[in-house]
Scaffold this active site. Sequence first.
Site, PDB file in Angstrom:
ATOM      1  N   TYR A  43     -12.644  -2.807  -2.696  1.00 62.75           N
ATOM      2  CA  TYR A  43     -13.172  -2.806  -1.321  1.00 62.75           C
ATOM      3  C   TYR A  43     -14.705  -2.734  -1.300  1.00 62.75           C
ATOM      4  O   TYR A  43     -15.271  -2.252  -0.318  1.00 62.75           O
ATOM      5  CB  TYR A  43     -12.581  -1.629  -0.544  1.00 62.75           C
ATOM      6  CG  TYR A  43     -11.141  -1.853  -0.095  1.00 62.75           C
ATOM      7  CD1 TYR A  43     -10.781  -2.988   0.630  1.00 62.75           C
ATOM      8  CD2 TYR A  43     -10.144  -0.915  -0.361  1.00 62.75           C
ATOM      9  CE1 TYR A  43      -9.470  -3.190   1.067  1.00 62.75           C
ATOM     10  CE2 TYR A  43      -8.827  -1.110   0.071  1.00 62.75           C
ATOM     11  CZ  TYR A  43      -8.508  -2.247   0.783  1.00 62.75           C
ATOM     12  OH  TYR A  43      -7.216  -2.456   1.224  1.00 62.75           O
ATOM     13  N   LYS A 100       0.829  -1.200   0.000  1.00 55.12           N
ATOM     14  CA  LYS A 100       0.000   0.000   0.000  1.00 55.12           C
ATOM     15  C   LYS A 100       0.873   1.263   0.000  1.00 55.12           C
ATOM     16  O   LYS A 100       2.085   1.182   0.255  1.00 55.12           O
ATOM     17  CB  LYS A 100      -0.917  -0.031   1.234  1.00 55.12           C
ATOM     18  CG  LYS A 100      -1.946  -1.181   1.220  1.00 55.12           C
ATOM     19  CD  LYS A 100      -2.813  -1.150   2.487  1.00 55.12           C
ATOM     20  CE  LYS A 100      -3.920  -2.171   2.488  1.00 55.12           C
ATOM     21  NZ  LYS A 100      -4.757  -2.103   3.707  1.00 55.12           N
ATOM     22  N   HIS A 150      -1.842  -5.272   1.713  1.00 61.35           N
ATOM     23  CA  HIS A 150      -3.118  -5.996   1.547  1.00 61.35           C
ATOM     24  C   HIS A 150      -2.805  -7.421   1.116  1.00 61.35           C
ATOM     25  O   HIS A 150      -1.857  -7.628   0.362  1.00 61.35           O
ATOM     26  CB  HIS A 150      -3.967  -5.338   0.450  1.00 61.35           C
ATOM     27  CG  HIS A 150      -5.082  -6.226  -0.029  1.00 61.35           C
ATOM     28  ND1 HIS A 150      -6.288  -6.313   0.626  1.00 61.35           N
ATOM     29  CD2 HIS A 150      -5.142  -7.122  -1.056  1.00 61.35           C
ATOM     30  CE1 HIS A 150      -7.056  -7.209   0.012  1.00 61.35           C
ATOM     31  NE2 HIS A 150      -6.378  -7.716  -1.013  1.00 61.35           N
ATOM     32  N   ASN A 188      -1.886  -0.115   7.413  1.00 64.63           N
ATOM     33  CA  ASN A 188      -1.301  -1.421   7.738  1.00 64.63           C
ATOM     34  C   ASN A 188      -0.433  -1.994   6.634  1.00 64.63           C
ATOM     35  O   ASN A 188      -0.227  -3.198   6.541  1.00 64.63           O
ATOM     36  CB  ASN A 188      -2.390  -2.394   8.200  1.00 64.63           C
ATOM     37  CG  ASN A 188      -3.510  -2.511   7.184  1.00 64.63           C
ATOM     38  OD1 ASN A 188      -3.388  -2.023   6.065  1.00 64.63           O
ATOM     39  ND2 ASN A 188      -4.592  -3.170   7.560  1.00 64.63           N
ATOM     40  N   ARG A 230      -1.248 -14.394   4.608  1.00 61.89           N
ATOM     41  CA  ARG A 230      -2.014 -13.758   5.694  1.00 61.89           C
ATOM     42  C   ARG A 230      -1.267 -13.892   7.023  1.00 61.89           C
ATOM     43  O   ARG A 230      -1.302 -12.996   7.859  1.00 61.89           O
ATOM     44  CB  ARG A 230      -3.417 -14.363   5.811  1.00 61.89           C
ATOM     45  CG  ARG A 230      -4.380 -14.004   4.696  1.00 61.89           C
ATOM     46  CD  ARG A 230      -4.820 -12.554   4.635  1.00 61.89           C
ATOM     47  NE  ARG A 230      -5.607 -12.103   5.760  1.00 61.89           N
ATOM     48  CZ  ARG A 230      -6.370 -11.000   5.759  1.00 61.89           C
ATOM     49  NH1 ARG A 230      -6.448 -10.224   4.667  1.00 61.89           N
ATOM     50  NH2 ARG A 230      -7.017 -10.640   6.826  1.00 61.89           N
ATOM     51  N   THR A 244      -5.463  -7.430  10.787  1.00 60.49           N
ATOM     52  CA  THR A 244      -5.864  -6.161  10.159  1.00 60.49           C
ATOM     53  C   THR A 244      -5.466  -4.951  11.002  1.00 60.49           C
ATOM     54  O   THR A 244      -4.928  -3.972  10.487  1.00 60.49           O
ATOM     55  CB  THR A 244      -7.403  -6.160   9.960  1.00 60.49           C
ATOM     56  OG1 THR A 244      -7.769  -7.346   9.245  1.00 60.49           O
ATOM     57  CG2 THR A 244      -7.866  -4.933   9.222  1.00 60.49           C
ATOM     58  N   PHE A 258     -15.422   3.812   7.919  1.00 59.00           N
ATOM     59  CA  PHE A 258     -14.062   4.168   7.498  1.00 59.00           C
ATOM     60  C   PHE A 258     -13.871   4.080   5.976  1.00 59.00           C
ATOM     61  O   PHE A 258     -12.766   4.284   5.468  1.00 59.00           O
ATOM     62  CB  PHE A 258     -13.027   3.287   8.217  1.00 59.00           C
ATOM     63  CG  PHE A 258     -13.209   1.796   8.005  1.00 59.00           C
ATOM     64  CD1 PHE A 258     -12.736   1.174   6.859  1.00 59.00           C
ATOM     65  CD2 PHE A 258     -13.846   1.022   8.972  1.00 59.00           C
ATOM     66  CE1 PHE A 258     -12.903  -0.192   6.662  1.00 59.00           C
ATOM     67  CE2 PHE A 258     -14.008  -0.358   8.776  1.00 59.00           C
ATOM     68  CZ  PHE A 258     -13.539  -0.957   7.615  1.00 59.00           C
ATOM     69  N   ARG A 260       2.575  -6.167   9.510  1.00 60.41           N
ATOM     70  CA  ARG A 260       1.711  -5.094  10.015  1.00 60.41           C
ATOM     71  C   ARG A 260       2.064  -4.740  11.452  1.00 60.41           C
ATOM     72  O   ARG A 260       2.001  -3.569  11.846  1.00 60.41           O
ATOM     73  CB  ARG A 260       0.245  -5.517   9.898  1.00 60.41           C
ATOM     74  CG  ARG A 260      -0.273  -5.476   8.457  1.00 60.41           C
ATOM     75  CD  ARG A 260      -1.592  -6.192   8.327  1.00 60.41           C
ATOM     76  NE  ARG A 260      -2.307  -5.859   7.097  1.00 60.41           N
ATOM     77  CZ  ARG A 260      -3.485  -6.389   6.762  1.00 60.41           C
ATOM     78  NH1 ARG A 260      -4.071  -7.278   7.559  1.00 60.41           N
ATOM     79  NH2 ARG A 260      -4.085  -6.034   5.650  1.00 60.41           N
ATOM     80  N   GLU A 279      -9.957 -10.781  -6.844  1.00 64.34           N
ATOM     81  CA  GLU A 279      -9.009  -9.665  -6.803  1.00 64.34           C
ATOM     82  C   GLU A 279      -7.949  -9.773  -7.905  1.00 64.34           C
ATOM     83  O   GLU A 279      -7.602  -8.764  -8.535  1.00 64.34           O
ATOM     84  CB  GLU A 279      -8.339  -9.617  -5.425  1.00 64.34           C
ATOM     85  CG  GLU A 279      -9.324  -9.253  -4.311  1.00 64.34           C
ATOM     86  CD  GLU A 279      -8.719  -9.326  -2.915  1.00 64.34           C
ATOM     87  OE1 GLU A 279      -9.436  -9.029  -1.956  1.00 64.34           O
ATOM     88  OE2 GLU A 279      -7.528  -9.693  -2.778  1.00 64.34           O
TER      89      GLU A 279
HETATM   90  N1  UDP Z   1      -9.639  -0.845   7.886  1.00 62.76           N
HETATM   91  C1  UDP Z   1      -9.662   0.287   8.696  1.00 62.76           C
HETATM   92  N2  UDP Z   1     -10.354   0.220   9.892  1.00 62.76           N
HETATM   93  C2  UDP Z   1     -10.999  -0.908  10.304  1.00 62.76           C
HETATM   94  C3  UDP Z   1     -10.959  -2.032   9.473  1.00 62.76           C
HETATM   95  C4  UDP Z   1     -10.283  -1.976   8.283  1.00 62.76           C
HETATM   96  O1  UDP Z   1      -9.083   1.318   8.371  1.00 62.76           O
HETATM   97  O2  UDP Z   1     -11.592  -0.910  11.397  1.00 62.76           O
HETATM   98  C5  UDP Z   1      -8.923  -0.794   6.583  1.00 62.76           C
HETATM   99  C6  UDP Z   1      -7.537  -1.431   6.648  1.00 62.76           C
HETATM  100  O3  UDP Z   1      -6.673  -0.712   5.773  1.00 62.76           O
HETATM  101  C7  UDP Z   1      -7.789  -2.821   6.113  1.00 62.76           C
HETATM  102  C8  UDP Z   1      -8.820  -2.532   5.030  1.00 62.76           C
HETATM  103  O4  UDP Z   1      -9.653  -1.528   5.601  1.00 62.76           O
HETATM  104  O5  UDP Z   1      -6.620  -3.435   5.634  1.00 62.76           O
HETATM  105  C9  UDP Z   1      -9.661  -3.718   4.607  1.00 62.76           C
HETATM  106  O6  UDP Z   1     -10.310  -4.261   5.729  1.00 62.76           O
HETATM  107  P1  UDP Z   1     -10.432  -5.823   5.940  1.00 62.76           P
HETATM  108  O7  UDP Z   1     -11.391  -6.049   7.060  1.00 62.76           O
HETATM  109  O8  UDP Z   1     -10.698  -6.508   4.648  1.00 62.76           O
HETATM  110  O9  UDP Z   1      -8.968  -6.221   6.498  1.00 62.76           O
HETATM  111  P2  UDP Z   1      -7.741  -6.993   5.781  1.00 62.76           P
HETATM  112  O10 UDP Z   1      -8.325  -8.086   4.922  1.00 62.76           O
HETATM  113  O11 UDP Z   1      -6.979  -5.968   4.970  1.00 62.76           O
HETATM  114  O12 UDP Z   1      -6.915  -7.537   6.917  1.00 62.76           O
HETATM  115 MG    MG Z   2      -9.799  -7.972   3.488  1.00 65.05          MG
END
Ligand code: UDP
Ligand code: MG
Length: 168
Positions: free
Chosen positions: A51, A11, A125, A122, A91, A97, A59, A108, A136
Amino acid sequence: MSAQQTLVLIKPDGIVKSLTGNIITELSDTGIIIVGAKIVQVTRELAEEHYHHLREEKFFDELIKYIMGEFHVKRVLALVYHGENAVDKVRKVIGATNPEQSEPTSIRGKYGRITSKGVFENVVHASENKKEAEREIKLWFRPEELANTIYPTESKEVAKTEFFWKEK
Ligand code: UDP
Ligand code: MG
């Protein structure tokens, strides 16, 4: 289990913090390989499609600005990894996350932060499961951009304009 493919995005905060090399090294250590890579300037359309399942979240607008690079730089590095259990391996290496709840040794956990506005910066992705990975990868890459794809392709005749370097 057969080989999987998964999408990784470094990112804009990861790019600005020069973490690309570290992240690629950590992912290589899991034994999976890169089959696609490119720098992308993320459009609003691509960000919102990527997204789409989060569009009801409070958010969401900040997240779209973040991935488009409005807080850092307008670039992400998009990578497709291939290998046994690639989705879960990636992952695990990237961590949870929320960077404050990530293992401190995960990517992260080491490099992420939460801004005062509450955005999780974070760094990276990664696709959450096999189905999302397929969606994706097909959103971010065309078949011919991958050295190897596990998804079936078909050819179609299309009329198109191509760009060439201008002759002096
Ligand atoms: N995100 C955020 N606040 C939250 C949850 C998610 O800013 O409370 C952002 C964060 O950048 C995250 C992205 O939204 O990576 C996508 O969220 P997801 O739940 O899919 O998490 P990921 O799969 O990236 O771990
Ligand atoms: Mg996700």
